[in-house]
Write a protein that holds these residues in place. Structure first.
Motif, short mmCIF file in Angstrom:
data_model
loop_
_atom_site.label_atom_id
_atom_site.label_comp_id
_atom_site.label_asym_id
_atom_site.label_seq_id
_atom_site.Cartn_x
_atom_site.Cartn_y
_atom_site.Cartn_z
N VAL A 248 0.98 -1.37 0.21
CA VAL A 248 -0.11 -0.10 0.06
C VAL A 248 1.00 1.26 -0.04
O VAL A 248 1.78 1.26 0.61
N SER A 249 0.70 2.37 -0.68
CA SER A 249 1.26 3.57 -0.77
C SER A 249 0.10 4.52 -0.06
O SER A 249 -0.75 4.75 -0.81
N ILE A 250 0.62 5.16 0.75
CA ILE A 250 -0.15 6.57 1.33
C ILE A 250 0.73 7.54 1.04
O ILE A 250 1.69 7.94 1.90
N ALA A 251 0.18 8.59 0.25
CA ALA A 251 0.97 9.63 -0.21
C ALA A 251 1.08 10.58 0.69
O ALA A 251 0.29 10.66 1.68
N HIS A 252 1.73 11.62 0.34
CA HIS A 252 2.03 12.83 1.07
C HIS A 252 0.86 13.49 1.67
O HIS A 252 -0.09 13.86 0.85
N ILE B 71 -8.23 11.82 2.28
CA ILE B 71 -8.65 11.51 3.76
C ILE B 71 -9.53 10.40 3.91
O ILE B 71 -10.60 10.16 3.06
N ILE B 72 -9.25 9.41 4.51
CA ILE B 72 -10.32 7.96 4.59
C ILE B 72 -10.53 8.21 6.21
O ILE B 72 -9.71 7.85 6.98
N MET B 73 -11.81 7.98 6.24
CA MET B 73 -12.45 8.11 7.70
C MET B 73 -13.02 6.80 7.87
O MET B 73 -13.00 5.72 7.54
N ALA C 219 -5.94 12.09 -5.31
CA ALA C 219 -5.42 13.06 -4.52
C ALA C 219 -6.74 13.97 -3.99
O ALA C 219 -7.35 14.24 -4.77
N GLY C 220 -6.58 14.36 -2.76
CA GLY C 220 -7.61 15.08 -2.23
C GLY C 220 -8.93 14.56 -1.95
O GLY C 220 -10.10 15.42 -1.45
N ALA C 221 -9.32 13.33 -2.37
CA ALA C 221 -10.49 12.76 -2.20
C ALA C 221 -10.81 12.64 -0.45
O ALA C 221 -9.94 12.44 0.24
N ILE C 222 -12.29 12.85 -0.24
CA ILE C 222 -12.41 12.32 0.93
C ILE C 222 -13.47 11.15 0.94
O ILE C 222 -14.65 11.25 0.61
N ILE C 223 -13.06 10.17 1.61
CA ILE C 223 -13.97 8.95 1.73
C ILE C 223 -14.63 8.99 2.96
O ILE C 223 -14.00 8.91 3.92
N LEU C 224 -15.98 9.17 3.11
CA LEU C 224 -16.83 9.33 4.17
C LEU C 224 -16.75 8.24 4.97
O LEU C 224 -16.69 7.00 4.71
N PRO C 225 -17.30 8.25 6.18
CA PRO C 225 -17.23 7.04 7.26
C PRO C 225 -18.09 6.16 7.02
O PRO C 225 -19.13 6.37 6.09
N GLY C 226 -17.85 4.70 6.85
CA GLY C 226 -18.44 3.62 6.48
C GLY C 226 -18.71 3.17 4.94
O GLY C 226 -19.17 2.26 4.41
N THR C 227 -17.99 3.89 4.14
CA THR C 227 -18.01 3.84 2.54
C THR C 227 -17.12 2.43 2.39
O THR C 227 -16.21 2.35 2.98
N ILE C 228 -17.71 1.77 1.59
CA ILE C 228 -17.00 0.45 0.91
C ILE C 228 -16.51 0.93 -0.48
O ILE C 228 -17.26 1.17 -1.25
N SER D 285 -10.81 -0.13 -8.22
CA SER D 285 -11.74 1.09 -8.78
C SER D 285 -11.26 2.24 -8.45
O SER D 285 -10.01 2.46 -7.52
N ILE D 286 -11.29 3.42 -8.82
CA ILE D 286 -10.80 4.72 -8.60
C ILE D 286 -11.91 5.59 -8.22
O ILE D 286 -12.94 5.84 -8.85
N TYR D 287 -11.70 6.06 -6.82
CA TYR D 287 -12.52 7.11 -6.53
C TYR D 287 -11.89 8.46 -6.22
O TYR D 287 -10.79 8.56 -5.96
N ALA D 288 -12.69 9.41 -6.56
CA ALA D 288 -12.33 10.66 -6.51
C ALA D 288 -13.43 11.87 -5.98
O ALA D 288 -14.59 11.20 -6.00
N GLY D 289 -13.07 13.05 -5.56
CA GLY D 289 -13.99 14.15 -5.24
C GLY D 289 -14.25 14.13 -3.70
O GLY D 289 -13.40 13.37 -2.87
N VAL D 290 -15.03 15.12 -3.40
CA VAL D 290 -15.50 15.38 -2.06
C VAL D 290 -16.78 15.67 -1.95
O VAL D 290 -17.55 16.40 -2.67
#
Length: 169
Positions: A80-84, A104-106, A119-128, A133-138
């Motif tokens: 796993v790579s967790i970027a800057h 941000i992974i919550m 980059a810059g995406a926010i994964i909300l609590p409980g998201t699977i 796949s590629i997830y992006a956005g807020v």
């Protein structure tokens, strides 16, 4: 030498092959597998719950890995790579994942294997997050499936970080 601190009777368990930058911080109930790298100003803080990190995982500059007291531990797979500047908090990240800069992974989210969090995406609590796949956005949503080329990028990034660490030894 990195700050390695015991707390609440827990001492970080760090494989001998790991690289820790001089100002990385590793605290409490943390386990780092073989060939992990924790870079400058990164914090892995297992003071309130456990953090388990699989082999060949890199936690890049300024990233924060934490959890939630009596609620959400953090489990990170291998390669796993967790970027800057990313924040990974109280969640599960499966194998062969790339988490982009500032993402941000919550709590209670699950990032399935072979996925990319942009980059810059926010994964909300409980998201699977779906596998491959590629997830992006807020808040983040699926934008497409990962390609073979992207899987090569994920693998190459994870493979390169132990090589970079050799430059500092």
């Amino acid at each position: 030498m990195a700050l390695i601190k015991s707390v609440r009777g827990y001492t970080p368990q760090i494989h001998d092959s790991c690289f820790l930058a001089e100002n990385a911080t590793i605290v409490g109930e943390v386990s780092l597998g073989a060939n992990c790298t924790v870079w400058f100003n990164a914090v892995v803080r297992g003071d309130v719950h456990s953090i388990r990190i699989g082999e060949n995982t890199n936690i890049q500059d300024g990233a924060i890995i934490h959890c939630t007291y009596q609620k959400a531990k953090t489990v990170i797979g291998k390669n796993v790579s967790i970027a800057h500047g990313a924040i990974v908090h109280g969640c599960t990240v499966e194998d062969n994942v790339l988490i982009g800069m500032g993402a941000i992974i919550m709590d209670d989210a699950v990032i399935r294997k072979g996925s990319v969090i942009a980059a810059g995406a926010i994964i909300l609590p409980g998201t699977i997050v779906e596998e491959n796949s590629i997830y992006a956005g807020v808040p983040a949503v699926k934008v497409k499936d990962t390609s073979d080329k992207m899987h090569e990028v994920i693998a190459r990034t994870a493979k390169n970080y132990p090589m970079y660490a050799e430059w500092y030894k």
